[in-house]
Design a protein around this motif. Structure first.
Motif, PDB file in Angstrom:
ATOM      1  N   ARG A  34       0.882  -1.159   0.000  1.00 34.17           N
ATOM      2  CA  ARG A  34       0.000   0.000   0.000  1.00 34.17           C
ATOM      3  C   ARG A  34       0.926   1.217   0.000  1.00 34.17           C
ATOM      4  NH1 ARG A  34      -3.006  -1.691   3.651  1.00 34.17           N
ATOM      5  NH2 ARG A  34      -1.682  -1.077   5.369  1.00 34.17           N
ATOM      6  N   MET A  35       0.785   2.063  -1.023  1.00 33.13           N
ATOM      7  CA  MET A  35       1.696   3.192  -1.188  1.00 33.13           C
ATOM      8  C   MET A  35       0.918   4.481  -1.350  1.00 33.13           C
ATOM      9  SD  MET A  35       4.353   1.527  -3.854  1.00 33.13           S
ATOM     10  CE  MET A  35       5.863   0.871  -3.189  1.00 33.13           C
ATOM     11  N   ARG A  36       1.550   5.551  -0.910  1.00 32.35           N
ATOM     12  CA  ARG A  36       0.936   6.868  -1.055  1.00 32.35           C
ATOM     13  C   ARG A  36       2.032   7.886  -1.360  1.00 32.35           C
ATOM     14  NH1 ARG A  36      -2.976  10.078   3.127  1.00 32.35           N
ATOM     15  NH2 ARG A  36      -3.443  11.750   1.687  1.00 32.35           N
ATOM     16  N   LEU A  37       1.740   8.758  -2.308  1.00 31.42           N
ATOM     17  CA  LEU A  37       2.660   9.816  -2.709  1.00 31.42           C
ATOM     18  C   LEU A  37       1.895  11.126  -2.700  1.00 31.42           C
ATOM     19  CD1 LEU A  37       5.490  10.457  -4.060  1.00 31.42           C
ATOM     20  CD2 LEU A  37       4.256  10.328  -6.212  1.00 31.42           C
ATOM     21  N   ARG A  38       2.394  12.083  -1.940  1.00 32.66           N
ATOM     22  CA  ARG A  38       1.792  13.413  -1.880  1.00 32.66           C
ATOM     23  C   ARG A  38       2.836  14.430  -2.303  1.00 32.66           C
ATOM     24  NH1 ARG A  38      -0.327  12.496   4.057  1.00 32.66           N
ATOM     25  NH2 ARG A  38       1.869  12.101   4.113  1.00 32.66           N
ATOM     26  N   ILE A  39       2.467  15.292  -3.244  1.00 31.11           N
ATOM     27  CA  ILE A  39       3.381  16.310  -3.746  1.00 31.11           C
ATOM     28  C   ILE A  39       2.974  17.661  -3.183  1.00 31.11           C
ATOM     29  CG2 ILE A  39       4.284  17.461  -5.796  1.00 31.11           C
ATOM     30  CD1 ILE A  39       3.655  14.848  -7.327  1.00 31.11           C
ATOM     31  N   ALA A  40       3.904  18.318  -2.520  1.00 35.44           N
ATOM     32  CA  ALA A  40       3.685  19.666  -1.998  1.00 35.44           C
ATOM     33  C   ALA A  40       4.496  20.634  -2.851  1.00 35.44           C
ATOM     34  CB  ALA A  40       4.101  19.729  -0.534  1.00 35.44           C
ATOM     35  N   GLU A  41       4.575  21.879  -2.434  1.00 36.90           N
ATOM     36  CA  GLU A  41       5.256  22.919  -3.216  1.00 36.90           C
ATOM     37  C   GLU A  41       6.640  22.482  -3.707  1.00 36.90           C
ATOM     38  OE1 GLU A  41       5.959  27.272  -4.172  1.00 36.90           O
ATOM     39  OE2 GLU A  41       4.163  26.411  -3.314  1.00 36.90           O
ATOM     40  N   ALA A  43       8.374  19.626  -2.155  1.00 35.38           N
ATOM     41  CA  ALA A  43       8.712  18.415  -1.413  1.00 35.38           C
ATOM     42  C   ALA A  43       7.721  17.306  -1.766  1.00 35.38           C
ATOM     43  CB  ALA A  43       8.684  18.678   0.083  1.00 35.38           C
ATOM     44  N   ILE A  44       8.116  16.110  -1.464  1.00 32.61           N
ATOM     45  CA  ILE A  44       7.290  14.937  -1.711  1.00 32.61           C
ATOM     46  C   ILE A  44       7.202  14.150  -0.412  1.00 32.61           C
ATOM     47  CG2 ILE A  44       7.180  12.737  -2.939  1.00 32.61           C
ATOM     48  CD1 ILE A  44       8.740  14.126  -5.185  1.00 32.61           C
ATOM     49  N   ARG A  45       6.045  13.643  -0.104  1.00 34.90           N
ATOM     50  CA  ARG A  45       5.830  12.788   1.071  1.00 34.90           C
ATOM     51  C   ARG A  45       5.474  11.417   0.534  1.00 34.90           C
ATOM     52  NH1 ARG A  45       7.081  12.427   5.962  1.00 34.90           N
ATOM     53  NH2 ARG A  45       5.595  11.397   7.292  1.00 34.90           N
ATOM     54  N   TYR A  46       6.231  10.406   0.944  1.00 33.86           N
ATOM     55  CA  TYR A  46       6.082   9.063   0.394  1.00 33.86           C
ATOM     56  C   TYR A  46       5.967   8.056   1.532  1.00 33.86           C
ATOM     57  CZ  TYR A  46       7.443   4.725  -1.885  1.00 33.86           C
ATOM     58  OH  TYR A  46       7.474   3.435  -2.343  1.00 33.86           O
ATOM     59  N   THR A  47       4.965   7.179   1.448  1.00 34.50           N
ATOM     60  CA  THR A  47       4.828   6.096   2.427  1.00 34.50           C
ATOM     61  C   THR A  47       4.577   4.788   1.687  1.00 34.50           C
ATOM     62  OG1 THR A  47       2.449   6.460   2.682  1.00 34.50           O
ATOM     63  CG2 THR A  47       3.893   7.594   4.228  1.00 34.50           C
ATOM     64  N   SER A  48       5.086   3.709   2.240  1.00 38.85           N
ATOM     65  CA  SER A  48       4.893   2.376   1.675  1.00 38.85           C
ATOM     66  C   SER A  48       4.794   1.369   2.825  1.00 38.85           C
ATOM     67  CB  SER A  48       6.072   2.010   0.765  1.00 38.85           C
ATOM     68  OG  SER A  48       5.918   0.698   0.261  1.00 38.85           O
ATOM     69  N   GLN A  49       3.787   0.523   2.747  1.00 41.78           N
ATOM     70  CA  GLN A  49       3.583  -0.538   3.742  1.00 41.78           C
ATOM     71  C   GLN A  49       3.372  -1.843   2.982  1.00 41.78           C
ATOM     72  OE1 GLN A  49       3.429  -0.232   7.272  1.00 41.78           O
ATOM     73  NE2 GLN A  49       3.510  -2.451   7.182  1.00 41.78           N
ATOM     74  N   GLY A  63      10.081  11.991   3.844  1.00 37.71           N
ATOM     75  CA  GLY A  63       9.849  13.246   3.150  1.00 37.71           C
ATOM     76  C   GLY A  63      11.058  13.526   2.286  1.00 37.71           C
ATOM     77  N   ILE A  64      10.838  13.957   1.065  1.00 34.93           N
ATOM     78  CA  ILE A  64      11.926  14.216   0.130  1.00 34.93           C
ATOM     79  C   ILE A  64      11.827  15.669  -0.322  1.00 34.93           C
ATOM     80  CG2 ILE A  64      12.962  13.616  -2.092  1.00 34.93           C
ATOM     81  CD1 ILE A  64      11.624  10.842  -1.786  1.00 34.93           C
ATOM     82  N   GLY A  65      12.922  16.387  -0.230  1.00 30.12           N
ATOM     83  CA  GLY A  65      12.995  17.757  -0.731  1.00 30.12           C
ATOM     84  C   GLY A  65      13.972  17.809  -1.887  1.00 30.12           C
ATOM     85  N   ARG A  66      13.578  18.438  -2.969  1.00 22.35           N
ATOM     86  CA  ARG A  66      14.458  18.567  -4.135  1.00 22.35           C
ATOM     87  C   ARG A  66      15.304  19.822  -3.976  1.00 22.35           C
ATOM     88  NH1 ARG A  66       9.767  17.521  -4.652  1.00 22.35           N
ATOM     89  NH2 ARG A  66       9.143  19.531  -5.427  1.00 22.35           N
ATOM     90  N   LEU A  67      16.535  19.764  -4.435  1.00 22.93           N
ATOM     91  CA  LEU A  67      17.468  20.856  -4.193  1.00 22.93           C
ATOM     92  C   LEU A  67      17.836  21.653  -5.437  1.00 22.93           C
ATOM     93  CD1 LEU A  67      19.901  18.965  -1.813  1.00 22.93           C
ATOM     94  CD2 LEU A  67      17.987  20.442  -1.208  1.00 22.93           C
ATOM     95  N   ALA A  68      17.566  21.153  -6.621  1.00 18.22           N
ATOM     96  CA  ALA A  68      17.976  21.845  -7.847  1.00 18.22           C
ATOM     97  C   ALA A  68      17.091  21.385  -9.002  1.00 18.22           C
ATOM     98  CB  ALA A  68      19.443  21.538  -8.151  1.00 18.22           C
ATOM     99  N   ARG A  69      17.237  22.033 -10.127  1.00 15.65           N
ATOM    100  CA  ARG A  69      16.499  21.626 -11.324  1.00 15.65           C
ATOM    101  C   ARG A  69      17.055  20.308 -11.855  1.00 15.65           C
ATOM    102  NH1 ARG A  69      12.783  24.904 -12.689  1.00 15.65           N
ATOM    103  NH2 ARG A  69      12.904  27.120 -12.275  1.00 15.65           N
ATOM    104  N   SER A  70      16.226  19.602 -12.637  1.00 19.01           N
ATOM    105  CA  SER A  70      16.635  18.333 -13.230  1.00 19.01           C
ATOM    106  C   SER A  70      17.638  18.556 -14.346  1.00 19.01           C
ATOM    107  CB  SER A  70      15.421  17.611 -13.816  1.00 19.01           C
ATOM    108  OG  SER A  70      14.499  17.316 -12.817  1.00 19.01           O
ATOM    109  N   THR A  71      18.662  17.713 -14.365  1.00 14.69           N
ATOM    110  CA  THR A  71      19.641  17.711 -15.450  1.00 14.69           C
ATOM    111  C   THR A  71      20.034  16.281 -15.741  1.00 14.69           C
ATOM    112  OG1 THR A  71      21.502  17.903 -13.920  1.00 14.69           O
ATOM    113  CG2 THR A  71      20.617  19.974 -14.817  1.00 14.69           C
TER     114      THR A  71
END
Length: 150
Positions: A34-41, A43-49, A63-71
């Protein structure tokens, strides 16, 4: 000939069809979860059971925060070496190694940071993670601007 590839100790997925096909056709260690992904401004919140019957229990919440643009990772960099894998390896029911070629476009990567609130994925398979911060990158889905860094 040397084939660069990846070996998966486990793969959790919320899609029961993907789990059945991955386990049945490719003999990959897929488990239902059971997985859930929530996208905020920014950051991403991810859970998996894990919910797979008979599988070792495992869960992850972060919780995952992105630090730069994709390259695209620079050729010769650690990020390029880690992400540009076009074979996967697994073991068949007889214990023999099996290689399957995979194809994907080059990933666009963003450096990221994660706060792991719970992570029993490695321990569920008797693996001990080293006492260091993980190297983490995020690859947004193609054309998805909601998860791009500002």
């Amino acid at each position: 000939m040397v084939y660069r590839g990846v070996y998966f100790f486990s793969l959790d997925a919320a899609n029961p069809v993907a789990v059945a096909l991955g386990r049945g056709i490719f003999k990959l260690p897929y488990f239902r979860a059971r997985m859930r992904l929530r996208i905020a401004e920014n950051a991403i919140r991810y859970t998996s059971q894990r919910t797979h019957s008979g599988a070792p229990p495992a869960s992850c919440e972060r919780g995952i925060g992105r630090l730069a643009r994709s390259t695209a990772p620079r050729r010769g960099s650690l990020e390029h070496w880690l992400s540009e894998r076009y074979c996967l390896y697994t073991v068949d029911s007889g214990g023999r190694a099996v290689r399957t070629h995979i194809h994907h476009p080059q990933w666009q990567l963003q450096p990221a940071e994660a706060v792991f609130e719970r992570n029993t994925m490695a321990a569920a398979h008797a693996l001990v993670l080293p006492p260091m911060e993980p190297l983490l990158h995020f690859s947004p889905p193609p054309g998805c601007d909601r998860v791009a860094a500002p």
